[in-house]
Structure formats: C-alpha cells, structure tokens
Design an enzyme around this catalytic site. Structure first.
Site, PDB file in Angstrom:
ATOM      1  CG  ASP A  54      -1.828  -1.189   1.311  1.00 46.45           C
ATOM      2  OD1 ASP A  54      -2.084  -1.805   0.256  1.00 46.45           O
ATOM      3  OD2 ASP A  54      -2.274  -1.516   2.424  1.00 46.45           O
ATOM      4  CB  ALA A  55       3.852   2.128   1.986  1.00 44.76           C
TER       5      ALA A  55
END
Length: 420
Positions: free
Chosen positions: A372-373
C-alpha cells in the site's frame, strides 16, 4: 490524549481494555489492508488535454509531458481521487489458542463468517489491541498525502453511522486526507481483526458498510464534481468485490478525458475469483500495480503463455492488453518484496527492473501494508509529473519508511524524499 506529531501516523494507543475507553483515547490512525476470502499474505512489500501530439503513444519521459503534469495536476486541489473499502483495524499480539478458538491460520486472510464476529470484542477486551484506521486504498491515499501538498487527495468508500466512522474521519483529517464516505444507516463500519503471532499476521475482515458502496454515491452531484475535477484515479482491487460499476465509471471518465486510471490488483483471489469485473476494467488501465503472487494468480487464471514465475513476461503481457485510451501506453508494475520492481510499458520490448534498496533487518518493525505504501509513493510521483523511474523510487522509499513503523504508517515529523 491529544494528537502528537512526534508519533508515527497510524496508531491509536489503547489506554484501557474496554471499547468505550479505547474509542476515547487515540492518536492518529490510518492503517491496514483487509483481505476478503482466504489467501496467504504475500511478503511484498483543470480538464485540459495534454499538449497536441501524434496519435501514437507519447514518449514516456517526454519533458513536455512531465512539465504539463507537474504544473497542472500537482498544483490543483484534489488531483488524486481514490476508491475502495475503509475499515477500522483492531490489531493485537495473540497466540495459538486465540487462532484455534476462531479457526484461523497464523498467516492468512479471510472474510469473517458469523463464528468470527466475537473476535473483535475479544481482541479489545482481552488483549492489548490497537485501533488503526485503514483499508488498502485508504492506506495508499494517506501515503500519497504524506508526499503531496495539502488538499491533494480525496478518498471514497462506505462506512456506518457510528463511532468507528468518526475515528476514521478524525484520523485521516489529521494527516491531510479528505474523505467523502457513503454512510449506511443500517450497517456498521467495517472492521478487520489482526492477530499477530511472531512475524505472522492473520486478518479476519467484516466489510459491513464498506460492502454497500454504490454507484449512486459516486454519481451524486457533490462526489461527481470531485471526480470531474480529479486528473488521477486510483482504485484498490478489493473494491472489485463491492461495486464494479463504480470502477467502470471512473475508468470510462479517465479514458474519455485523457486522465490517468490506476488499478492495484491487491490480492491473488481478485485475479482468480473476480476475473470478470477485473477484466472488464482492464481496457481503462493506464497503470496496473500488483505483487509477484498476484501476478502469478493473474497468469494462472488467464492462461498466459508465460510461466507463473516469469514476472517480466507477465508484466509485458499485462502491459500489452487492449487499451481504450491509445494516447498513452499502459504501464504494468510488479513488486517482489526485496527483489527488483519490474516495469513493462506497452509497445516496448524492454522490461525494466529497479533494484530495491534494502535496510537493516533490525530496523524492520512490520511489513504489513508495504505494498500500500509503495502504491502511495508511486501514485504521488505520477501526480507530481515525475519520470517513471522516480515514481518507482518514491514508492520504494515510502515502503521503506512504512515497514519501520507499526502497520502501513509513516514517521512524523514528515521526512523529505531523497532519491536513492
């Protein structure tokens, strides 16, 4: 407790074992991806057109394209719009007995059935649970907000009319992310119980209100105005289980107006069990992001002529799928944890690989949400008009920051990106 910018964004410390006290005492959350169905968690980590060009693909590193994007998109409010499933994560260190009690595996992710529902109160009342605001694309949206100027990112999804939704709103507001939730009058805000045992994470997700997002909300005048204003759309793959028509609407809007449409596959089961809605959206993909496990699932479910382990071959096959907007080529990005990030561009024979700059293992706290990052950093680079290689580096940089925190969180005070 008052909000403190000295703490990493993402965590709501518990001060008591009761839910009422937990809800009154939190810092600045924004965490976790929830995975419906059962699957092993991967170790991965204003409406003007572009300058006039020939009908063939624009060169991806063209200076004019970068200049246009950086001066137009990055400087307008809410240039990036994200869509998926907001959840409140309830995360605690557990044990084998807890896993056995709820019939959970130590490194797995499932959609909650009735037998699992008591786990949320169990974690809050009997374990040192932390509340973290999340959902995969909301994590990505917050990551992009970490890099971009204020008022750059807006996020859509479904929540209930309850305290949990208030926590989510307060949390993301403090990190500069605007949210426009569809509020369900009957269903509660979705929850994801996370049981940590050693380096393993077992996720048990009740989507609840997130599962009731609908096209009416997206097409409502207020929200559709945000859609029309945005130049970049990011959709997390878990939303293919919820409202494919909303995804299609964003893809069609992007293609018709030469905007940028980004999809993250998010989980292997999306490519296998939600193949039809995924494939329906594929002509609109300008960028598609996945990890090596998701790439293998895609190759398997689509009977690609390349091996499931041939990551560059899969990337090239995905990049060269038919495309609605032929003014720019599709880019397929496949992450592989600590192995190089693989990037294929439609119409190009060369598949590029970008090494991951490793950090000392002693600095790694939690790899959950690293993907996600990465997506947050990558998409922020797109909005800023950065070259493709810089977008990849931004993604890897933000992922490195994230894995040193609890969940997909980022350090505060904010760190400034430095090229690798």
């Amino acid at each position: 407790m008052p909000f403190s910018t000295s703490l990493p964004s993402g965590v709501i410390p518990r001060t008591a074992r009761t839910i009422s006290k937990a809800l009154r005492s939190y810092y600045n959350p924004t965490n976790i991806c929830a995975v419906p169905l059962s699957y092993k968690i991967s170790p991965r980590q204003k409406n003007a057109p572009l300058p006039t060009t020939p009908s063939h693909f624009l060169p991806y590193t063209a200076a004019a394209r970068r200049h246009y994007l950086s001066t137009m998109a990055a400087n307008k409010e809410y240039a990036l719009l994200c869509l998926e499933n907001p959840l409140l994560d309830i995360q605690a260190v557990g044990n084998a007995d807890l896993l056995k009690k709820y019939n959970l595996k130590d490194n797995d992710a499932i959609l909650a059935s009735p037998e699992h529902v008591p786990i949320y109160d169990d974690l809050l009342e009997n374990f040192d649970a932390k509340l973290i605001a999340g959902g995969a694309a909301q994590n990505t949206a917050r990551g992009a907000s970490y890099i971009l100027p204020p008022n750059s990112v807006v996020y859509l999804g479904g929540v209930g009319n309850d305290k949990y939704a208030d926590i989510l709103r307060d949390a993301v507001k403090q990190v500069g992310l605007r949210v426009e939730y569809r509020v369900d009058p009957k269903e509660p805000t979705g929850r994801c119980g996370v049981v940590i045992t050693g380096h393993n994470r077992s996720l048990c997700t009740d989507l609840a209100a997130a599962n009731h997002y609908d096209l009416d909300h997206l097409k409502s005048p207020k929200i559709w105005e945000l859609v029309k204003n945005a130049q970049f759309y990011y959709v997390g793959g878990y939303h293919f289980t919820v409202c494919p028509p909303a995804i299609q609407a964003l893809g069609e809007e992007a293609a018709a107006n030469n905007k940028t449409f980004v999809v993250n596959v998010s989980a292997p089961f999306i490519a296998e069990f939600f193949k039809d809605p995924l494939d329906a959206s594929s002509p609109y993909w300008d960028y598609v992001i996945c990890n090596e496990s998701e790439a293998a699932a895609y190759a398997r479910s689509h009977s690609l002529s390349v091996a499931e382990t041939d990551v560059p071959g899969i990337a090239k096959a995905i990049a060269n799928l038919p495309k609605a907007n032929t003014k720019k080529p599709r880019v397929a990005v496949i992450t592989q944890g600590t192995l190089p990030t693989v990037v294929a561009i439609q119409g190009q024979d060369e598949v590029k690989q970008y090494p991951v700059h490793a950090i000392d293992a002693s600095k790694i706290n939690d790899t959950n949400g690293a993907g996600d990052a990465f997506a947050g950093g990558f998409v922020a680079g797109l909005v800023q008009g950065k070259p493709l290689e810089t977008c990849v580096d931004l993604g890897q940089w933000l992922a490195r920051l994230s894995i040193q925190e609890l969940g997909p969180s980022y350090p505060f005070p904010k760190q400034t990106y430095q090229p690798s």
